[in-house]
Design a protein around this motif. Structure first.
Motif, PDB file in Angstrom:
ATOM      1  N   PHE A  23       7.998   5.035   5.484  1.00 49.58           N
ATOM      2  CA  PHE A  23       9.388   4.811   5.068  1.00 49.58           C
ATOM      3  C   PHE A  23       9.697   5.524   3.757  1.00 49.58           C
ATOM      4  CE2 PHE A  23       9.415   0.851   7.811  1.00 49.58           C
ATOM      5  CZ  PHE A  23      10.366   1.342   8.697  1.00 49.58           C
ATOM      6  N   ALA A  24       8.726   5.570   2.841  1.00 46.06           N
ATOM      7  CA  ALA A  24       8.946   6.239   1.554  1.00 46.06           C
ATOM      8  C   ALA A  24       9.180   7.732   1.752  1.00 46.06           C
ATOM      9  CB  ALA A  24       7.756   6.002   0.627  1.00 46.06           C
ATOM     10  N   VAL A  25       8.387   8.351   2.612  1.00 43.21           N
ATOM     11  CA  VAL A  25       8.548   9.779   2.890  1.00 43.21           C
ATOM     12  C   VAL A  25       9.917  10.051   3.512  1.00 43.21           C
ATOM     13  CG1 VAL A  25       7.706  11.697   4.303  1.00 43.21           C
ATOM     14  CG2 VAL A  25       6.083  10.231   3.085  1.00 43.21           C
ATOM     15  N   GLN A  26      10.383   9.131   4.336  1.00 39.62           N
ATOM     16  CA  GLN A  26      11.683   9.284   4.984  1.00 39.62           C
ATOM     17  C   GLN A  26      12.847   8.931   4.058  1.00 39.62           C
ATOM     18  OE1 GLN A  26      11.270   6.791   8.447  1.00 39.62           O
ATOM     19  NE2 GLN A  26      10.193   8.359   9.633  1.00 39.62           N
ATOM     20  N   GLY A  27      12.546   8.389   2.880  1.00 43.36           N
ATOM     21  CA  GLY A  27      13.594   8.044   1.924  1.00 43.36           C
ATOM     22  C   GLY A  27      14.183   6.666   2.095  1.00 43.36           C
ATOM     23  N   HIS A  28      13.591   5.833   2.961  1.00 42.81           N
ATOM     24  CA  HIS A  28      14.067   4.458   3.160  1.00 42.81           C
ATOM     25  C   HIS A  28      13.346   3.544   2.160  1.00 42.81           C
ATOM     26  CE1 HIS A  28      16.116   5.925   6.655  1.00 42.81           C
ATOM     27  NE2 HIS A  28      14.991   6.230   7.285  1.00 42.81           N
ATOM     28  N   LEU A  29      13.770   3.598   0.914  1.00 40.00           N
ATOM     29  CA  LEU A  29      13.003   2.962  -0.155  1.00 40.00           C
ATOM     30  C   LEU A  29      13.090   1.439  -0.126  1.00 40.00           C
ATOM     31  CD1 LEU A  29      13.655   5.399  -3.136  1.00 40.00           C
ATOM     32  CD2 LEU A  29      11.940   5.502  -1.307  1.00 40.00           C
ATOM     33  N   GLU A  30      14.186   0.886   0.417  1.00 44.38           N
ATOM     34  CA  GLU A  30      14.271  -0.580   0.510  1.00 44.38           C
ATOM     35  C   GLU A  30      13.244  -1.108   1.520  1.00 44.38           C
ATOM     36  OE1 GLU A  30      17.000   1.363   1.218  1.00 44.38           O
ATOM     37  OE2 GLU A  30      17.843   1.369  -0.799  1.00 44.38           O
ATOM     38  N   LEU A  31      13.097  -0.409   2.644  1.00 41.19           N
ATOM     39  CA  LEU A  31      12.091  -0.804   3.635  1.00 41.19           C
ATOM     40  C   LEU A  31      10.686  -0.570   3.096  1.00 41.19           C
ATOM     41  CD1 LEU A  31      13.761   0.521   6.916  1.00 41.19           C
ATOM     42  CD2 LEU A  31      13.447  -1.862   6.225  1.00 41.19           C
ATOM     43  N   THR A  32      10.540   0.476   2.303  1.00 42.66           N
ATOM     44  CA  THR A  32       9.253   0.714   1.642  1.00 42.66           C
ATOM     45  C   THR A  32       8.882  -0.495   0.791  1.00 42.66           C
ATOM     46  OG1 THR A  32       9.639   3.101   1.536  1.00 42.66           O
ATOM     47  CG2 THR A  32       8.015   2.184   0.017  1.00 42.66           C
ATOM     48  N   ALA A  33       9.845  -0.971   0.005  1.00 40.75           N
ATOM     49  CA  ALA A  33       9.602  -2.118  -0.869  1.00 40.75           C
ATOM     50  C   ALA A  33       9.206  -3.355  -0.066  1.00 40.75           C
ATOM     51  CB  ALA A  33      10.844  -2.410  -1.707  1.00 40.75           C
ATOM     52  N   LEU A  34       9.858  -3.560   1.073  1.00 37.94           N
ATOM     53  CA  LEU A  34       9.558  -4.714   1.915  1.00 37.94           C
ATOM     54  C   LEU A  34       8.106  -4.702   2.376  1.00 37.94           C
ATOM     55  CD1 LEU A  34      10.274  -7.177   3.660  1.00 37.94           C
ATOM     56  CD2 LEU A  34      11.086  -5.587   5.424  1.00 37.94           C
ATOM     57  N   PHE A  35       7.654  -3.565   2.895  1.00 45.69           N
ATOM     58  CA  PHE A  35       6.292  -3.508   3.426  1.00 45.69           C
ATOM     59  C   PHE A  35       5.252  -3.462   2.314  1.00 45.69           C
ATOM     60  CE2 PHE A  35       8.498  -2.550   7.347  1.00 45.69           C
ATOM     61  CZ  PHE A  35       7.694  -3.201   8.280  1.00 45.69           C
ATOM     62  N   VAL A  36       5.612  -2.925   1.158  1.00 43.77           N
ATOM     63  CA  VAL A  36       4.699  -2.979   0.024  1.00 43.77           C
ATOM     64  C   VAL A  36       4.489  -4.434  -0.401  1.00 43.77           C
ATOM     65  CG1 VAL A  36       4.552  -2.531  -2.458  1.00 43.77           C
ATOM     66  CG2 VAL A  36       5.051  -0.666  -0.893  1.00 43.77           C
ATOM     67  N   MET A  37       5.568  -5.201  -0.446  1.00 42.59           N
ATOM     68  CA  MET A  37       5.446  -6.617  -0.821  1.00 42.59           C
ATOM     69  C   MET A  37       4.593  -7.387   0.184  1.00 42.59           C
ATOM     70  SD  MET A  37       9.250  -7.570  -2.246  1.00 42.59           S
ATOM     71  CE  MET A  37       9.888  -6.847  -3.761  1.00 42.59           C
ATOM     72  N   LEU A  38       4.776  -7.081   1.468  1.00 41.14           N
ATOM     73  CA  LEU A  38       3.932  -7.721   2.485  1.00 41.14           C
ATOM     74  C   LEU A  38       2.462  -7.353   2.269  1.00 41.14           C
ATOM     75  CD1 LEU A  38       6.081  -7.242   5.728  1.00 41.14           C
ATOM     76  CD2 LEU A  38       5.547  -9.404   4.582  1.00 41.14           C
ATOM     77  N   GLY A  39       2.222  -6.070   1.986  1.00 41.23           N
ATOM     78  CA  GLY A  39       0.857  -5.620   1.747  1.00 41.23           C
ATOM     79  C   GLY A  39       0.239  -6.294   0.539  1.00 41.23           C
ATOM     80  N   ILE A  40       1.011  -6.418  -0.536  1.00 39.65           N
ATOM     81  CA  ILE A  40       0.503  -7.078  -1.741  1.00 39.65           C
ATOM     82  C   ILE A  40       0.219  -8.551  -1.461  1.00 39.65           C
ATOM     83  CG2 ILE A  40       1.161  -7.841  -4.062  1.00 39.65           C
ATOM     84  CD1 ILE A  40       2.552  -5.151  -4.430  1.00 39.65           C
ATOM     85  N   GLY A  41       1.044  -9.161  -0.606  1.00 40.98           N
ATOM     86  CA  GLY A  41       0.778 -10.543  -0.196  1.00 40.98           C
ATOM     87  C   GLY A  41      -0.561 -10.672   0.509  1.00 40.98           C
ATOM     88  N   PHE A  42      -0.833  -9.770   1.437  1.00 45.17           N
ATOM     89  CA  PHE A  42      -2.128  -9.771   2.119  1.00 45.17           C
ATOM     90  C   PHE A  42      -3.267  -9.490   1.137  1.00 45.17           C
ATOM     91  CE2 PHE A  42       0.416  -8.744   6.064  1.00 45.17           C
ATOM     92  CZ  PHE A  42       0.098  -9.923   6.723  1.00 45.17           C
ATOM     93  N   ASP A  43      -3.003  -8.633   0.145  1.00 40.01           N
ATOM     94  CA  ASP A  43      -4.010  -8.312  -0.861  1.00 40.01           C
ATOM     95  C   ASP A  43      -4.390  -9.550  -1.661  1.00 40.01           C
ATOM     96  OD1 ASP A  43      -5.662  -6.646  -2.477  1.00 40.01           O
ATOM     97  OD2 ASP A  43      -4.094  -6.601  -4.000  1.00 40.01           O
ATOM     98  N   PHE A  44      -3.425 -10.425  -1.919  1.00 37.38           N
ATOM     99  CA  PHE A  44      -3.713 -11.669  -2.630  1.00 37.38           C
ATOM    100  C   PHE A  44      -4.531 -12.625  -1.768  1.00 37.38           C
ATOM    101  CE2 PHE A  44      -2.589 -16.099  -3.537  1.00 37.38           C
ATOM    102  CZ  PHE A  44      -2.934 -16.197  -4.876  1.00 37.38           C
ATOM    103  N   PHE A  45      -4.156 -12.724  -0.498  1.00 35.26           N
ATOM    104  CA  PHE A  45      -4.799 -13.713   0.364  1.00 35.26           C
ATOM    105  C   PHE A  45      -6.174 -13.284   0.863  1.00 35.26           C
ATOM    106  CE2 PHE A  45      -0.380 -15.292   0.811  1.00 35.26           C
ATOM    107  CZ  PHE A  45      -0.619 -16.617   0.471  1.00 35.26           C
ATOM    108  N   ASP A  46      -6.485 -11.980   0.867  1.00 37.56           N
ATOM    109  CA  ASP A  46      -7.826 -11.602   1.322  1.00 37.56           C
ATOM    110  C   ASP A  46      -8.887 -12.071   0.336  1.00 37.56           C
ATOM    111  OD1 ASP A  46      -7.473  -9.806  -0.749  1.00 37.56           O
ATOM    112  OD2 ASP A  46      -7.819  -7.999   0.439  1.00 37.56           O
ATOM    113  N   GLY A  47      -8.585 -11.943  -0.970  1.00 35.31           N
ATOM    114  CA  GLY A  47      -9.529 -12.442  -1.962  1.00 35.31           C
ATOM    115  C   GLY A  47      -9.639 -13.954  -1.933  1.00 35.31           C
ATOM    116  N   LEU A  48      -8.494 -14.625  -1.739  1.00 35.36           N
ATOM    117  CA  LEU A  48      -8.493 -16.083  -1.645  1.00 35.36           C
ATOM    118  C   LEU A  48      -9.310 -16.548  -0.449  1.00 35.36           C
ATOM    119  CD1 LEU A  48      -7.377 -18.766  -2.745  1.00 35.36           C
ATOM    120  CD2 LEU A  48      -5.387 -18.446  -1.264  1.00 35.36           C
TER     121      LEU A  48
END
Length: 252
Positions: A23-48
């Motif tokens: 999405f970032a390469v395509q210029g859809h930065l709002e959707l980029t932000a959405l999936f980055v936040m989801l990824g960061i959420g998973f990043d928190f829970f994998d360690g937990l």
């Protein structure tokens, strides 16, 4: 199978980060932000999950860094590149003259300064590699963690999209603001600044008062300021860490 649960969660982080990059390469930065936040959420829970299941491993550590390199390294770098492109000009592209010809037509309506955004990717890679060998960062951080830095960067297109106050938009699309933020971001990622970690070993308030205080203040900021609260929360995180560290030093 139990041992693989944290790794599966980490791979979900990588999956979300990969979609964010598309999405970032395509210029859809709002959707980029959405999936980055989801990824960061998973990043928190994998360690937990790894701590709860007692399945920490060297494989998990390396896999986590590889996933973070995409979600919290490549994605924010491309986002900053796209923001700088909006200020300095269109991206460079090459168009074949014809399918059976070696001649090409190229557009040079492009500024090399846009590539400064990718310095965030390079600085993130250096931080992630250094994190894996730095024994000081087992219970706290030295320098701004890549997920926190990524939230700072992806908040910019969200603010531009959903909070179009004139002074905020004018500031964000200012070329000097974006360049200075890029350089500052790279510095904070690898600076020798001790920062507390948001990892809860217990839920007792006495042992986690700094973490609880930060989370409460962050929630209040989000309620009052929405997406503008994200960069302010990152600044607050750094300030609390520095002040708390100074107090700890004075009492010992």
């Amino acid at each position: 199978m139990r041992k693989q649960i944290p790794n599966i969660i980490t791979l979900l982080n990588l999956f979300c980060g990969s979609i964010a990059v598309i999405f970032a390469v395509q210029g859809h930065l709002e959707l980029t932000a959405l999936f980055v936040m989801l990824g960061i959420g998973f990043d928190f829970f994998d360690g937990l999950a790894a701590r709860l299941l007692n399945t920490q491993s060297e494989l998990g550590l390396q896999l986590d860094s590889l996933a973070d390199m995409v979600t919290s390294g490549l994605a924010p770098g491309i986002v900053m590149y796209q923001l700088l492109t909006q200020v300095f000009g269109k991206p460079f592209y090459v168009i074949p003259g014809s399918w059976n010809s070696d001649q090409i037509m190229a557009s040079f309506d492009w500024s090399y300064l846009s590539l400064l955004g990718l310095l965030i990717t390079l600085a993130s890679a250096y931080r992630l590699a250094n994190f894996n060998i730095d024994t000081r960062q087992t219970t706290s951080f030295i320098g701004l963690p890549t997920p926190a830095n990524t939230l700072l960067i992806i908040s910019l297109p969200l603010i531009l999209k959903f909070q179009q106050e004139a002074w905020v938009v004018e500031m964000i699309i200012n070329k000097w603001f974006l360049i200075i933020l890029t350089v500052l971001s790279c510095f904070l990622l690898n600076a020798e600044i001790p920062l507390f970690a948001l990892k809860f070993k217990t839920w007792r308030f006495a042992e986690n008062k700094i973490r609880y205080g930060f989370l409460i203040l962050t929630v209040i900021l989000i309620i009052l300021l929405k997406f503008i609260a994200i960069p302010l929360a990152i600044l607050l995180y750094i300030l609390i860490s520095v002040v708390f560290k100074e107090k700890q030093t004075k009492t010992h």
